[in-house]
Design a protein around this motif. Structure first.
Motif, PDB file in Angstrom:
ATOM      1  N   LEU A 177       0.823  -1.208   0.000  1.00  0.00           N
ATOM      2  CA  LEU A 177       0.000   0.000   0.000  1.00  0.00           C
ATOM      3  C   LEU A 177       0.863   1.265   0.000  1.00  0.00           C
ATOM      4  N   VAL A 178       1.911   1.288   0.817  1.00  0.00           N
ATOM      5  CA  VAL A 178       2.801   2.461   0.870  1.00  0.00           C
ATOM      6  C   VAL A 178       3.480   2.674  -0.478  1.00  0.00           C
ATOM      7  N   SER A 179       3.988   1.602  -1.067  1.00  0.00           N
ATOM      8  CA  SER A 179       4.685   1.708  -2.355  1.00  0.00           C
ATOM      9  C   SER A 179       3.716   2.136  -3.460  1.00  0.00           C
ATOM     10  N   LEU A 180       2.511   1.595  -3.430  1.00  0.00           N
ATOM     11  CA  LEU A 180       1.510   1.965  -4.430  1.00  0.00           C
ATOM     12  C   LEU A 180       1.163   3.446  -4.332  1.00  0.00           C
ATOM     13  N   LEU A 181       1.060   3.961  -3.125  1.00  0.00           N
ATOM     14  CA  LEU A 181       0.773   5.383  -2.935  1.00  0.00           C
ATOM     15  C   LEU A 181       1.884   6.249  -3.518  1.00  0.00           C
ATOM     16  N   HIS A 182       3.146   5.866  -3.280  1.00  0.00           N
ATOM     17  CA  HIS A 182       4.276   6.600  -3.855  1.00  0.00           C
ATOM     18  C   HIS A 182       4.198   6.614  -5.386  1.00  0.00           C
ATOM     19  N   VAL A 183       3.928   5.473  -5.973  1.00  0.00           N
ATOM     20  CA  VAL A 183       3.904   5.369  -7.433  1.00  0.00           C
ATOM     21  C   VAL A 183       2.738   6.160  -8.026  1.00  0.00           C
ATOM     22  N   LEU A 184       1.575   6.106  -7.389  1.00  0.00           N
ATOM     23  CA  LEU A 184       0.414   6.861  -7.890  1.00  0.00           C
ATOM     24  C   LEU A 184       0.692   8.363  -7.863  1.00  0.00           C
ATOM     25  N   LEU A 185       1.365   8.839  -6.816  1.00  0.00           N
ATOM     26  CA  LEU A 185       1.736  10.254  -6.762  1.00  0.00           C
ATOM     27  C   LEU A 185       2.781  10.587  -7.824  1.00  0.00           C
ATOM     28  N   MET A 186       3.703   9.669  -8.067  1.00  0.00           N
ATOM     29  CA  MET A 186       4.737   9.923  -9.069  1.00  0.00           C
ATOM     30  C   MET A 186       4.155  10.036 -10.471  1.00  0.00           C
ATOM     31  N   LYS A 187       3.064   9.334 -10.728  1.00  0.00           N
ATOM     32  CA  LYS A 187       2.454   9.395 -12.055  1.00  0.00           C
ATOM     33  C   LYS A 187       1.904  10.783 -12.376  1.00  0.00           C
ATOM     34  N   GLN A 188       1.782  11.622 -11.360  1.00  0.00           N
ATOM     35  CA  GLN A 188       1.288  12.987 -11.581  1.00  0.00           C
ATOM     36  C   GLN A 188       2.413  13.951 -11.940  1.00  0.00           C
ATOM     37  N   LEU A 189       3.654  13.502 -11.888  1.00  0.00           N
ATOM     38  CA  LEU A 189       4.792  14.382 -12.126  1.00  0.00           C
ATOM     39  C   LEU A 189       5.093  14.533 -13.610  1.00  0.00           C
ATOM     40  N   ASN A 190       5.719  15.642 -13.978  1.00  0.00           N
ATOM     41  CA  ASN A 190       6.181  15.882 -15.341  1.00  0.00           C
ATOM     42  C   ASN A 190       7.696  15.872 -15.371  1.00  0.00           C
ATOM     43  N   PHE A 191       8.251  15.391 -16.498  1.00  0.00           N
ATOM     44  CA  PHE A 191       9.696  15.297 -16.649  1.00  0.00           C
ATOM     45  C   PHE A 191      10.107  15.819 -18.017  1.00  0.00           C
ATOM     46  N   SER A 192      11.343  16.258 -18.118  1.00  0.00           N
ATOM     47  CA  SER A 192      11.897  16.629 -19.409  1.00  0.00           C
ATOM     48  C   SER A 192      12.156  15.369 -20.230  1.00  0.00           C
ATOM     49  N   VAL A 193      12.200  15.547 -21.549  1.00  0.00           N
ATOM     50  CA  VAL A 193      12.498  14.419 -22.430  1.00  0.00           C
ATOM     51  C   VAL A 193      13.917  13.925 -22.142  1.00  0.00           C
ATOM     52  N   ASP A 194      14.085  12.620 -22.049  1.00  0.00           N
ATOM     53  CA  ASP A 194      15.389  11.992 -21.783  1.00  0.00           C
ATOM     54  C   ASP A 194      16.040  12.563 -20.519  1.00  0.00           C
ATOM     55  N   THR A 195      15.254  12.673 -19.471  1.00  0.00           N
ATOM     56  CA  THR A 195      15.776  13.155 -18.194  1.00  0.00           C
ATOM     57  C   THR A 195      16.892  12.242 -17.695  1.00  0.00           C
ATOM     58  N   LYS A 196      17.967  12.846 -17.201  1.00  0.00           N
ATOM     59  CA  LYS A 196      19.105  12.082 -16.698  1.00  0.00           C
ATOM     60  C   LYS A 196      18.991  11.912 -15.180  1.00  0.00           C
ATOM     61  N   ILE A 197      19.133  10.673 -14.733  1.00  0.00           N
ATOM     62  CA  ILE A 197      19.105  10.356 -13.305  1.00  0.00           C
ATOM     63  C   ILE A 197      20.521   9.967 -12.885  1.00  0.00           C
ATOM     64  N   PRO A 198      21.154  10.737 -12.003  1.00  0.00           N
ATOM     65  CA  PRO A 198      22.540  10.449 -11.611  1.00  0.00           C
ATOM     66  C   PRO A 198      22.635   9.291 -10.627  1.00  0.00           C
ATOM     67  N   HIS A 199      22.191   8.133 -11.068  1.00  0.00           N
ATOM     68  CA  HIS A 199      22.189   6.958 -10.195  1.00  0.00           C
ATOM     69  C   HIS A 199      22.211   5.717 -11.069  1.00  0.00           C
ATOM     70  N   PHE A 200      22.361   4.522 -10.438  1.00  0.00           N
ATOM     71  CA  PHE A 200      22.399   3.297 -11.230  1.00  0.00           C
ATOM     72  C   PHE A 200      21.051   2.580 -11.251  1.00  0.00           C
ATOM     73  N   PHE A 201      20.058   3.130 -10.555  1.00  0.00           N
ATOM     74  CA  PHE A 201      18.694   2.618 -10.650  1.00  0.00           C
ATOM     75  C   PHE A 201      17.731   3.744 -10.309  1.00  0.00           C
ATOM     76  N   CYS A 202      16.432   3.496 -10.525  1.00  0.00           N
ATOM     77  CA  CYS A 202      15.430   4.518 -10.263  1.00  0.00           C
ATOM     78  C   CYS A 202      15.118   4.564  -8.771  1.00  0.00           C
ATOM     79  N   GLU A 203      15.936   5.262  -8.033  1.00  0.00           N
ATOM     80  CA  GLU A 203      15.677   5.462  -6.611  1.00  0.00           C
ATOM     81  C   GLU A 203      14.702   6.631  -6.469  1.00  0.00           C
ATOM     82  N   LEU A 204      13.711   6.469  -5.626  1.00  0.00           N
ATOM     83  CA  LEU A 204      12.630   7.445  -5.529  1.00  0.00           C
ATOM     84  C   LEU A 204      13.139   8.859  -5.294  1.00  0.00           C
ATOM     85  N   ALA A 205      14.030   9.023  -4.335  1.00  0.00           N
ATOM     86  CA  ALA A 205      14.514  10.364  -4.000  1.00  0.00           C
ATOM     87  C   ALA A 205      15.227  11.019  -5.179  1.00  0.00           C
TER      88      ALA A 205
END
Length: 314
Positions: free
Chosen positions: A154-182
């Motif tokens: 339930l906690v993880s699902l809530l995080h993901v549902l909120l994330m779906k409301q976010l906007n990102f630039s095309v080909d956004t770069k994440i300075p990490h080796f996986f999709c860490e929430l923070a």
């Protein structure tokens, strides 16, 4: 820069641990070796507990669940990281990123809750030995694990549902080796919604992480108090030996993981944060089977019997 709501084929770019092409083969070999050791070690623990009647107790039931979670935990991040080490294949689809975040949160949360449940199990075994069988009966053990799965789902699902409301630039770069929430929240372009996500991240970290640590510290304070009252040195050593492995794993997990989550939401990414993430996403799941098998006579005996049966099979 073009902005879009990433819902289709949009992707992120995972920058990984290093951009040095000379280090890529070394990193690939190192993490592949660590991943194989993790899979093999945790599978051995699960098979040993499941096949040996002497290990059919609450402590080993929780240990086998921890090994299963560690196996899933590291499989959520390492295979994709190995693929992305190639310099021309650093993309991850938006849907894959959301899935990785969801699974990562579920499994890291389960690690957290299982460690606190295992501390409670040792507390009951040492401080309430006459009531242990009644308190930690099979139904209670199964319910504790199922409730933990439900909470983290339930906690993880809530995080993901909120994330779906976010906007990102095309080909956004994440300075990490996986999709860490923070880290993903830092690169979002929807500031107001991202702030809600960050607040939820802090709240869930506080409620699940800090409360679990408090429970573990309370359990072990009571255990130490009970050990001090024992007159037999042998009894003290035997009782504490059952807690040594758990304490080592707790120190490894919380010493790296909690520090990253408490600091990463409000600070800029750094190589140090990625290294700490490697510690609790790759190194800790790899070391857990060794810690529990090397410090536990029953587990060593079960592993010898398991390997003996495997060697004797035609």
């Amino acid at each position: 820069m073009e902005i879009e709501n990433c819902t289709g084929v949009s992707q992120f770019l995972l920058l990984g641990l290093s951009q040095d092409p000379d280090l890529q083969p070394i990193l690939f070999g190192l993490f592949l070796f660590m991943y194989l050791i993790t899979v093999f070690g945790n599978l051995l623990i699960i098979l040993a507990v499941g096949s040996d009647p002497q290990l059919h107790s609450p402590m080993y039931f929780f240990l086998s669940n921890l090994s299963f979670v560690d196996l899933c935990f590291t499989s959520t991040t390492v295979p994709k990281m190995l693929v992305n080490i190639h310099p021309h294949n650093k993309g991850i689809l938006y849907t894959e990123c959301l899935t990785q975040i969801f699974l990562f949160l579920v499994f890291v949360g389960m690690d957290n809750l299982l460690l606190s449940i295992m501390a409670y199990d040792r507390f009951v075994a040492i401080c309430r030995p006459l009531k242990y069988v009644t308190i930690m009966n099979p139904n209670v053990c199964v319910c504790l694990v199922l409730i933990s799965w439900l909470i983290m789902f339930l906690v993880s699902l809530l995080h993901v549902l909120l994330m779906k409301q976010l906007n990102f630039s095309v080909d956004t770069k994440i300075p990490h080796f996986f999709c860490e929430l923070a880290q993903v929240l830092k690169v979002a372009r929807s500031d107001a919604i991202a702030d809600v996500n960050i607040i939820l991240l802090y709240l869930s970290t506080a409620l699940l992480g800090v409360c679990s640590i408090t429970g573990i510290l309370f359990s072990y304070s009571q255990i130490v108090s009970s050990l001090m009252k024992m007159s037999s040195t042998e009894s003290k050593f035997k009782a504490f030996s059952t807690c040594g492995s758990h304490l080592c794993v707790v120190s490894l997990f919380y010493g790296t993981g909690l520090g990253v989550y408490l600091s990463s939401a409000g600070t800029h990414s750094s190589p140090g944060s990625s290294v700490a993430s490697v510690m609790y996403t790759v190194v800790t799941p790899m070391l857990n089977p060794f810690i529990y098998s090397l410090k536990n006579k029953d587990m060593k005996g079960a592993l010898r019997r398991l390997l003996g049966r495997a060697a004797s099979c035609p």
